[in-house]
Design a protein around this motif. Structure first.
Motif, PDB file in Angstrom:
ATOM      1  N   ASP A   4      42.407  31.338  39.036  1.00 30.36           N
ATOM      2  CA  ASP A   4      41.728  32.607  38.823  1.00 30.36           C
ATOM      3  C   ASP A   4      42.147  33.567  39.924  1.00 30.36           C
ATOM      4  O   ASP A   4      41.648  33.501  41.052  1.00 30.36           O
ATOM      5  N   ASN A   6      41.414  36.525  40.281  1.00 28.77           N
ATOM      6  CA  ASN A   6      40.301  37.380  40.687  1.00 28.77           C
ATOM      7  C   ASN A   6      39.572  36.818  41.902  1.00 28.77           C
ATOM      8  O   ASN A   6      38.904  37.552  42.615  1.00 28.77           O
ATOM      9  N   GLU A   7      39.697  35.525  42.125  1.00 29.79           N
ATOM     10  CA  GLU A   7      38.994  34.878  43.241  1.00 29.79           C
ATOM     11  C   GLU A   7      39.884  34.617  44.453  1.00 29.79           C
ATOM     12  O   GLU A   7      39.408  34.117  45.465  1.00 29.79           O
TER      13      GLU A   7
END
Length: 110
Positions: A4, A6-7
């Motif tokens: 991910d 986004n993390e």
């Protein structure tokens, strides 16, 4: 396995490999290889360098640019994929007015 982006933490690299401007990246390194989301702002580039560890596979998401691989110029735009084989040299240059965004996979040698 899920990555991910986004993390992941974002890092800014000024003059990457001797290039112009800056490069912004998020990277995950695991047993399968390196997975990188890269943003090259306008008037910035990744400098010319040797691809030492394995093939470098770059899938372009948005923006415009060029890749120079072993002195051969390739046009980059959304939907294209630039592959720099292990042992080759290459650079990536943003030639547009917006960010050049791409995902890179460098597979782990097995």
């Amino acid at each position: 396995m899920l990555i991910d982006f986004n993390e992941l933490s974002e890092i800014t690299i000024p003059n990457m490999n001797g290039g112009e401007g800056k490069v912004i990246a998020k990277m995950d390194v695991n047993d399968c290889g390196r997975f990188i989301k890269t943003v090259i702002p306008p008037k910035s580039s990744i400098g010319h360098h040797l691809q030492e560890t394995n093939d470098d596979i770059n899938f372009i998401v948005s923006g415009e640019g060029i890749a120079i691989c072993d002195d051969f110029e390739e046009i980059l735009k959304a939907g294209t994929c630039h592959v720099c084989p292990k042992g080759s040299t290459h650079s990536i240059i943003n030639t547009g007015d917006e960010d050049l965004v791409f995902y890179t996979v460098v597979p782990q040698l097995k």
